[in-house]
Write a protein that holds these residues in place. Sequence first.
Motif, PDB file in Angstrom:
ATOM      1  N   GLU A  56       0.912  -1.355  -0.052  1.00  0.00           N
ATOM      2  CA  GLU A  56      -0.010   0.047  -0.013  1.00  0.00           C
ATOM      3  C   GLU A  56       0.708   1.198   0.070  1.00  0.00           C
ATOM      4  OE1 GLU A  56      -2.855   2.204   3.047  1.00  0.00           O
ATOM      5  OE2 GLU A  56      -2.388   0.094   3.357  1.00  0.00           O
ATOM      6  N   GLU A  57       0.688   2.059  -1.079  1.00  0.00           N
ATOM      7  CA  GLU A  57       1.399   3.509  -0.965  1.00  0.00           C
ATOM      8  C   GLU A  57       0.696   4.312  -0.173  1.00  0.00           C
ATOM      9  OE1 GLU A  57       2.219   4.845  -4.970  1.00  0.00           O
ATOM     10  OE2 GLU A  57       3.589   3.173  -5.431  1.00  0.00           O
ATOM     11  N   LYS A  58       1.583   5.032   0.443  1.00  0.00           N
ATOM     12  CA  LYS A  58       0.989   6.314   1.228  1.00  0.00           C
ATOM     13  C   LYS A  58       2.268   7.527   1.364  1.00  0.00           C
ATOM     14  CE  LYS A  58       2.386   5.710   6.227  1.00  0.00           C
ATOM     15  NZ  LYS A  58       1.828   5.738   7.258  1.00  0.00           N
ATOM     16  N   GLU A  59       1.790   8.697   1.561  1.00  0.00           N
ATOM     17  CA  GLU A  59       2.729   9.750   1.653  1.00  0.00           C
ATOM     18  C   GLU A  59       2.990  10.003   3.097  1.00  0.00           C
ATOM     19  OE1 GLU A  59       1.434  13.915   1.394  1.00  0.00           O
ATOM     20  OE2 GLU A  59       2.310  13.986  -0.634  1.00  0.00           O
ATOM     21  N   SER A  60       4.271  10.221   3.387  1.00  0.00           N
ATOM     22  CA  SER A  60       5.079  10.265   4.710  1.00  0.00           C
ATOM     23  C   SER A  60       5.805  11.389   4.748  1.00  0.00           C
ATOM     24  CB  SER A  60       5.793   8.870   4.575  1.00  0.00           C
ATOM     25  OG  SER A  60       6.328   9.030   5.807  1.00  0.00           O
ATOM     26  N   LYS A 115       7.938  15.767   1.831  1.00  0.00           N
ATOM     27  CA  LYS A 115       7.204  14.408   2.023  1.00  0.00           C
ATOM     28  C   LYS A 115       7.689  13.594   0.941  1.00  0.00           C
ATOM     29  CE  LYS A 115       3.373  16.096   4.310  1.00  0.00           C
ATOM     30  NZ  LYS A 115       3.066  15.178   5.216  1.00  0.00           N
ATOM     31  N   THR A 117       6.843   9.354  -1.002  1.00  0.00           N
ATOM     32  CA  THR A 117       6.069   8.413  -0.971  1.00  0.00           C
ATOM     33  C   THR A 117       6.565   6.988  -0.723  1.00  0.00           C
ATOM     34  OG1 THR A 117       4.634   9.475  -2.789  1.00  0.00           O
ATOM     35  CG2 THR A 117       4.408   7.247  -2.482  1.00  0.00           C
ATOM     36  N   LYS A 119       5.971   2.543   0.203  1.00  0.00           N
ATOM     37  CA  LYS A 119       5.215   1.454  -0.135  1.00  0.00           C
ATOM     38  C   LYS A 119       5.271   0.639   1.296  1.00  0.00           C
ATOM     39  CE  LYS A 119       3.821  -1.544  -3.969  1.00  0.00           C
ATOM     40  NZ  LYS A 119       4.462  -1.804  -5.437  1.00  0.00           N
ATOM     41  N   GLN A 120       3.978   0.439   1.951  1.00  0.00           N
ATOM     42  CA  GLN A 120       4.265  -0.612   2.805  1.00  0.00           C
ATOM     43  C   GLN A 120       3.928  -1.900   2.477  1.00  0.00           C
ATOM     44  OE1 GLN A 120       1.551   1.650   5.581  1.00  0.00           O
ATOM     45  NE2 GLN A 120       3.203   2.164   6.652  1.00  0.00           N
TER      46      GLN A 120
END
Length: 197
Positions: A56-60, A115, A117, A119-120
């Motif tokens: 799952e991709e998320k911004e961090s 920021k 991106t 990927k978990q």
Amino acid sequence: MKRSLILFVIFLFTFNTFASEKELKTIPKSKTAKVLKSVAYATIRSTLLVSYVEGEEKESNYTPCSENFPSMPGDFPCNYLDYEGTTLEVAPSSAVNEGEATEGSDPEDVYPGGKVTIKQIKQKSPNLNGKVVLLGEGEDQLKIFYQPKGQISHYIFRKTLVIFKWDVSRSEPSLTGLLFVNVTRDFFPEEVREYSF
């Protein structure tokens, strides 16, 4: 008085420069096997042999490492010393609490590293049984591996593997050192260097 103050400032600057520029110590070939065995290198290597795709991709947030760290391959973000990406080993004054009012603030002041991106990955790493995070793409990708309790175990960038050594005997684990391992295509060690905090 002014002169002594200037000399004191120069001394502090020089001391901090030398303190933050500790050198990496090369481990002799005769001691490499013992050092790598102490960090369970066979387990670490097994995590590198697997292809990690689904996630799952998320911004961090991206928080660069402070001067307490050596130069980290791939510009490793030090807030990812734990899986949640919340560890701040940087000065507390630069931290911003989640949900803190930032209206009218410059985004660069709030998130000095910007920021990114990530990927978990859904699957856990074999043998280590920890979570995996991918940062970046292609040959510049960092593959970050965590221990089951959430602190970072190791990461790889190109042909450099960085292994984190933790003292887990305290209530809060503390980072005691780093191993920088130059690896072959099959992740066998070629050269090992050590950094102690």
